[in-house]
Design a protein around this motif. Structure first.
Motif: not given
Length: 311
Positions: A7-14
Motif C-alpha cells: 500500500a501507498n501511504i497517501i498522507c501522514d496522520t501524525k
C-alpha cells in the motif's frame, strides 16, 4: 511516496487534525465502514456510511467518551500485546491506499515488525467476553480482511482488552476468496451508490428511515401501482406476527423476573445485573392546559410534518 507492504501511504496522520482526517476518510471506504457496507455491522448502517461520504458539508462522526477512551487505551493494548507475545509493533501514521482498490482506504493500528502483518487493538466490555474468547466478531473480521486487501498482509493479530480484566489475542490468516468477495461488494457499493445515484439496499436502520423521510417528505395525492412480487407483503405479514410473538415472550420473561424481585430494586442473575427502580416524571397536563389556557397553547404550538406508512 512512503509505502507499507503493498500500500501507498497517501498522507501522514501524525500531526493531522481530527477534522482533516475525517474529511480525508470521505475519499474512500475505510476498514470500519466495510462491515457496514456489507450489512454486518450491528452498530453502523450502510446508509450512515453513504451519508457520511456523500455529504460534503457535515462531518457526522461524533467522538464520544467511549470512543475517545478506546483511542487512548490503544497504546496500552499494543504494549500488552508485545509483552504477551514478544512481537514488536510500530506505528505507521498514515492513510493507506492500494491502486488495485481505488475505492478503499486503510488505517491500521500497528504494523508487526518482521512480519507481513498488522495489529488491531480493540477495547470492549465484559458482556462480549464469551464471544471474544471464542472468536473475533464478524464485523471486526471484515475490517481486518479489508485491511489485508489494501496492504497485502498475509495475516493479522487482533488484541482485545475485555472489561479491563483480560486481554484476548486472535490471529487471522489471509483468505483470498473471502477478501475478493468483500472487495467486490465494496466496489459495487462505491460505483452504484457513491459514484452513481442509487441508494444503498434498505437495511431496516433508523438512518435509512430518516433519509427516506428527508428525500420524500412532500407527498402528492395520487395513486401508483407497484409491480413488486406480492409474496413481499406476505413475508411482511409473517414478520409482523413473529415480532408480536417475540415481544409477548419478552414481556412474559420480564414479568416473571419482576415477580421474583418483588420490592427489591436490584437483582443479579449469573453475571447479569437487573434493575427495577421507581421513577418519577413530571409532565404537563396538555388536555387541561388546552381547556383553561388555549391562548398559551396557541402561542407555543409547534407543527411538524412527517409521512405515516401503513399497509
Amino acid at each position: 511516496m512512503r509505502k507499507y507492504l503493498d500500500a501507498n501511504i497517501i498522507c501522514d496522520t501524525k500531526s493531522m487534525s481530527k477534522e482533516k482526517w475525517l474529511k480525508k476518510r470521505k475519499e474512500g471506504i475505510g476498514g470500519s465502514d466495510a462491515a457496514s457496507v456489507l450489512g454486518l455491522n450491528p452498530y453502523k448502517s450502510s446508509m450512515s456510511v453513504y451519508m457520511n461520504i456523500k455529504n460534503d458539508l457535515v462531518i457526522d462522526e461524533e467522538i464520544n467518551y467511549k470512543m475517545d477512551l478506546g483511542n487512548k487505551l490503544e497504546d496500552f493494548v499494543a504494549n500488552e500485546f508485545t509483552l504477551k507475545t514478544g512481537k514488536k509493533v510500530r506505528n505507521v501514521n498514515g492513510i493507506l491506499k492500494n491502486d488495485k482498490y481505488p475505492f478503499a482506504l486503510a488505517n491500521i493500528d500497528r504494523a508487526v515488525v518482521g512480519e507481513k502483518a498488522f495489529l488491531e487493538c480493540k477495547v470492549t466490555n465484559s458482556y462480549s467476553k464469551k464471544l471474544w474468547q471464542k472468536e473475533v466478531p464478524i464485523y471486526i473480521q471484515v475490517q481486518c480482511y479489508h485491511y489485508m486487501a489494501v496492504t497485502g498482509a498475509t495475516h493479522c493479530y487482533i488484541a482485545a482488552l475485555i472489561g479491563n480484566e483480560e486481554l484476548v489475542i486472535h490471529k487471522l490468516d489471509r483468505e483470498e476468496v473471502l477478501i475478493n468477495e468483500i472487495m467486490n461488494l465494496e466496489k459495487m457499493f462505491w460505483d452504484k451508490c457513491i459514484l452513481g445515484e442509487e441508494l444503498p439496499i434498505p437495511d431496516g436502520s433508523d438512518d435509512y428511515s430518516s433519509v427516506l423521510q428527508g428525500l420524500y417528505k412532500d407527498s402528492i395525492e395520487e395513486e401508483v401501482i407497484l409491480f413488486e412480487k406480492e409474496d413481499l407483503l406476505k413475508r411482511y405479514d409473517d414478520v409482523r406476527e413473529l415480532v408480536k410473538d417475540l415481544d409477548s415472550e419478552r414481556k412474559a420473561i420480564e414479568q416473571y423476573l419482576q415477580m421474583q424481585m418483588k420490592d427489591y430494586e436490584v437483582a443479579y442473575l449469573g453475571d447479569r445485573k437487573i434493575t427495577w427502580k421507581k421513577q418519577v416524571r413530571n409532565t404537563v397536563d396538555t388536555k387541561r392546559l388546552k381547556k383553561e389556557h388555549p391562548e398559551i397553547v396557541e402561542k407555543y404550538m409547534k407543527t411538524t410534518i412527517s409521512r405515516v406508512f401503513r399497509i
